[in-house]
Enzyme design. Structure first.
Site, PDB file in Angstrom:
ATOM      1  CE  LYS A 143       4.195  -5.183   2.677  1.00  0.00           C
ATOM      2  NZ  LYS A 143       3.285  -5.898   1.756  1.00  0.00           N
ATOM      3  NE  ARG A 191       8.174  -3.949  -2.490  1.00  0.00           N
ATOM      4  CZ  ARG A 191       7.117  -3.451  -1.844  1.00  0.00           C
ATOM      5  NH1 ARG A 191       7.268  -2.637  -0.844  1.00  0.00           N
ATOM      6  NH2 ARG A 191       5.911  -3.765  -2.237  1.00  0.00           N
ATOM      7  NE  ARG A 224      -4.623  -1.567  -0.765  1.00  0.00           N
ATOM      8  CZ  ARG A 224      -3.356  -1.951  -0.789  1.00  0.00           C
ATOM      9  NH1 ARG A 224      -2.724  -2.226   0.324  1.00  0.00           N
ATOM     10  NH2 ARG A 224      -2.730  -2.079  -1.940  1.00  0.00           N
ATOM     11  NE  ARG A 246      -1.447   1.089  -2.758  1.00  0.00           N
ATOM     12  CZ  ARG A 246      -0.605   0.329  -2.063  1.00  0.00           C
ATOM     13  NH1 ARG A 246      -0.617   0.369  -0.748  1.00  0.00           N
ATOM     14  NH2 ARG A 246       0.249  -0.474  -2.679  1.00  0.00           N
ATOM     15  NE  ARG A 274       1.094  -3.760  -5.738  1.00  0.00           N
ATOM     16  CZ  ARG A 274      -0.035  -3.524  -5.062  1.00  0.00           C
ATOM     17  NH1 ARG A 274      -1.185  -3.294  -5.698  1.00  0.00           N
ATOM     18  NH2 ARG A 274      -0.018  -3.506  -3.757  1.00  0.00           N
TER      19      ARG A 274
HETATM   20  P1  AP5 Z   1      -2.844  -4.043   3.649  1.00  0.00           P
HETATM   21  O1  AP5 Z   1      -2.622  -4.014   5.122  1.00  0.00           O
HETATM   22  O2  AP5 Z   1      -3.082  -2.751   2.946  1.00  0.00           O
HETATM   23  O3  AP5 Z   1      -1.695  -4.910   2.951  1.00  0.00           O
HETATM   24  P2  AP5 Z   1      -0.180  -4.546   2.625  1.00  0.00           P
HETATM   25  O4  AP5 Z   1       0.634  -5.753   2.910  1.00  0.00           O
HETATM   26  O5  AP5 Z   1       0.202  -3.265   3.305  1.00  0.00           O
HETATM   27  O6  AP5 Z   1      -0.299  -4.381   1.057  1.00  0.00           O
HETATM   28  P3  AP5 Z   1       0.351  -3.304   0.072  1.00  0.00           P
HETATM   29  O7  AP5 Z   1      -0.428  -3.390  -1.205  1.00  0.00           O
HETATM   30  O8  AP5 Z   1       0.444  -1.956   0.735  1.00  0.00           O
HETATM   31  O9  AP5 Z   1       1.753  -3.905  -0.099  1.00  0.00           O
HETATM   32  P4  AP5 Z   1       2.783  -3.571  -1.191  1.00  0.00           P
HETATM   33  O10 AP5 Z   1       3.991  -4.181  -0.603  1.00  0.00           O
HETATM   34  O11 AP5 Z   1       2.411  -3.986  -2.539  1.00  0.00           O
HETATM   35  O12 AP5 Z   1       2.701  -1.973  -1.264  1.00  0.00           O
HETATM   36  P5  AP5 Z   1       3.693  -0.815  -0.842  1.00  0.00           P
HETATM   37  O13 AP5 Z   1       2.874   0.367  -0.506  1.00  0.00           O
HETATM   38  O14 AP5 Z   1       4.704  -1.275   0.126  1.00  0.00           O
HETATM   39  O15 AP5 Z   1      -4.088  -5.031   3.412  1.00  0.00           O
HETATM   40  C1  AP5 Z   1      -4.611  -5.185   2.094  1.00  0.00           C
HETATM   41  C2  AP5 Z   1      -6.156  -5.294   2.167  1.00  0.00           C
HETATM   42  O16 AP5 Z   1      -6.507  -6.469   2.879  1.00  0.00           O
HETATM   43  C3  AP5 Z   1      -6.817  -4.115   2.925  1.00  0.00           C
HETATM   44  O17 AP5 Z   1      -8.022  -3.815   2.287  1.00  0.00           O
HETATM   45  C4  AP5 Z   1      -7.057  -4.693   4.328  1.00  0.00           C
HETATM   46  O18 AP5 Z   1      -8.179  -4.095   4.948  1.00  0.00           O
HETATM   47  C5  AP5 Z   1      -7.300  -6.167   4.024  1.00  0.00           C
HETATM   48  N1  AP5 Z   1      -6.869  -7.059   5.088  1.00  0.00           N
HETATM   49  C6  AP5 Z   1      -5.771  -6.934   5.881  1.00  0.00           C
HETATM   50  N2  AP5 Z   1      -5.693  -7.983   6.734  1.00  0.00           N
HETATM   51  C7  AP5 Z   1      -6.764  -8.783   6.463  1.00  0.00           C
HETATM   52  C8  AP5 Z   1      -7.218 -10.017   6.999  1.00  0.00           C
HETATM   53  N3  AP5 Z   1      -6.597 -10.651   7.999  1.00  0.00           N
HETATM   54  N4  AP5 Z   1      -8.342 -10.579   6.456  1.00  0.00           N
HETATM   55  C9  AP5 Z   1      -8.989  -9.951   5.431  1.00  0.00           C
HETATM   56  N5  AP5 Z   1      -8.606  -8.772   4.882  1.00  0.00           N
HETATM   57  C10 AP5 Z   1      -7.502  -8.205   5.405  1.00  0.00           C
HETATM   58  O19 AP5 Z   1       4.485  -0.553  -2.228  1.00  0.00           O
HETATM   59  C11 AP5 Z   1       3.832  -0.009  -3.350  1.00  0.00           C
HETATM   60  C12 AP5 Z   1       4.830   0.191  -4.481  1.00  0.00           C
HETATM   61  O20 AP5 Z   1       5.853   1.132  -4.070  1.00  0.00           O
HETATM   62  C13 AP5 Z   1       5.610  -1.056  -4.901  1.00  0.00           C
HETATM   63  O21 AP5 Z   1       4.892  -1.838  -5.842  1.00  0.00           O
HETATM   64  C14 AP5 Z   1       6.880  -0.428  -5.493  1.00  0.00           C
HETATM   65  O22 AP5 Z   1       6.641   0.080  -6.779  1.00  0.00           O
HETATM   66  C15 AP5 Z   1       7.138   0.757  -4.574  1.00  0.00           C
HETATM   67  N6  AP5 Z   1       7.995   0.390  -3.439  1.00  0.00           N
HETATM   68  C16 AP5 Z   1       7.643   0.396  -2.121  1.00  0.00           C
HETATM   69  N7  AP5 Z   1       8.672  -0.004  -1.352  1.00  0.00           N
HETATM   70  C17 AP5 Z   1       9.692  -0.274  -2.205  1.00  0.00           C
HETATM   71  C18 AP5 Z   1      11.009  -0.757  -1.996  1.00  0.00           C
HETATM   72  N8  AP5 Z   1      11.473  -1.067  -0.764  1.00  0.00           N
HETATM   73  N9  AP5 Z   1      11.807  -0.925  -3.097  1.00  0.00           N
HETATM   74  C19 AP5 Z   1      11.353  -0.625  -4.335  1.00  0.00           C
HETATM   75  N10 AP5 Z   1      10.102  -0.176  -4.597  1.00  0.00           N
HETATM   76  C20 AP5 Z   1       9.273   0.005  -3.527  1.00  0.00           C
HETATM   77 MG    MG Z   2       0.829  -1.373   2.636  1.00  0.00          MG
END
Ligand code: AP5
Ligand code: MG
Length: 221
Positions: A13, A88, A127, A160, A171
């Site tokens: 994402k 979410r 990552r 992270r 997660r």
């Molecule tokens: P990356 O692009 O970083 O993936 P991502 O989908 O953004 O993963 P996140 O870990 O950020 O998602 P998340 O939903 O758990 O975290 P968030 O910050 O929203 O890619 C990942 C890796 O893969 C990178 O190293 C990249 O280089 C690599 N990659 C990408 N594409 C690739 C490909 N095609 N091939 C190979 N490698 C590739 O949330 C974090 C926390 O915040 C949650 O756990 C929760 O506690 C809280 N939170 C956030 N939003 C909410 C909400 N709406 N409600 C409640 N709690 C929330």
């Molecule tokens: Mg992300």
């Protein structure tokens, strides 16, 4: 153009948001990034959120909704935005729809990135992120030019806190239990587009562009 980038942790994402921001000149709204900023600044909200995020759980709907409500009303969102990591839960989705309805907007596309869980674990454990500009990398799949250093701002890359193996597994479970059902929620409104999220990053970008450019999906779920 109002877009939700949807998918499990590690599905890309954040990676794909970077490209949509550049190509379509609309801002990314990442609730994860907003919460991490609050944690870093040790605000009252950040103090509440930290332990939940470190355990891989979801921060309460009220807190997250408060963040998004303020953000989508800002002037830079006038011609569109990308929501990354929000909604979410069903209550978050309901609140978003009614919030947008109230300001004469709607969601145009929900892009769902599909990646299997084995690959997700590998992606998250490798990552690395720039603590200054937020740019994301991977130690194997998306390397910076110089190991451990951000290409854009030369800062030392970090891992992270929630990318430890145990937290990643939690997660992914939380995603299955509380978030994955949103796919059928958005499918009912006819705005869900499933995109295979494995393979070269630029090929995934091209698939997303073809959906956003034409409004007609090759794989409309
Ligand atoms: P990356 O692009 O970083 O993936 P991502 O989908 O953004 O993963 P996140 O870990 O950020 O998602 P998340 O939903 O758990 O975290 P968030 O910050 O929203 O890619 C990942 C890796 O893969 C990178 O190293 C990249 O280089 C690599 N990659 C990408 N594409 C690739 C490909 N095609 N091939 C190979 N490698 C590739 O949330 C974090 C926390 O915040 C949650 O756990 C929760 O506690 C809280 N939170 C956030 N939003 C909410 C909400 N709406 N409600 C409640 N709690 C929330
Ligand atoms: Mg992300």
């Amino acid at each position: 153009m109002n877009v939700i980038l949807f998918g499990p942790p590690g599905s890309g994402k954040g990676t794909q948001s970077q490209f949509i921001v550049e190509r379509y000149a609309i801002p990314q709204i990442s609730t994860g990034d907003m919460l991490r900023s609050a944690v870093k600044a040790k605000t009252p909200l950040g103090i509440i959120a930290k332990s939940i995020m470190d355990a891989g759980g979801l921060v309460s709907d009220d807190i997250v909704l408060g963040l998004v409500k303020d953000r989508v009303s800002q002037t830079d969102c006038a011609s569109g935005f990308i929501l990354d990591g929000f909604p979410r839960t069903i209550p978050q989705a309901d609140a978003l729809i009614s919030l947008l309805d109230g300001i004469g907007k709607k969601i145009d596309f929900v892009i769902s990135l599909e990646v299997d869980s084995k690959e997700l674990i590998c992606r998250l454990s490798g990552r690395r992120t720039c603590p200054v500009c937020g740019k994301g990398y991977h130690v194997i799949y998306n390397k910076p030019v110089q190991e451990g250093v951000c290409d854009s701002c030369s800062a030392a890359l970090v891992q992270r806190d929630d990318d430890s193996e145990l937290t990643v597994i939690n997660r992914l479970n939380v995603y299955e239990e509380q978030t994955s059902s949103l796919k059928s929620y958005f499918n009912k409104s006819g705005v869900l587009y499933s995109v295979p999220g494995s393979g070269p990053i630029n090929e995934i970008q091209a698939k997303i562009s073809s959906i956003l450019d034409s409004g007609v999906a090759s794989d409309h779920s």
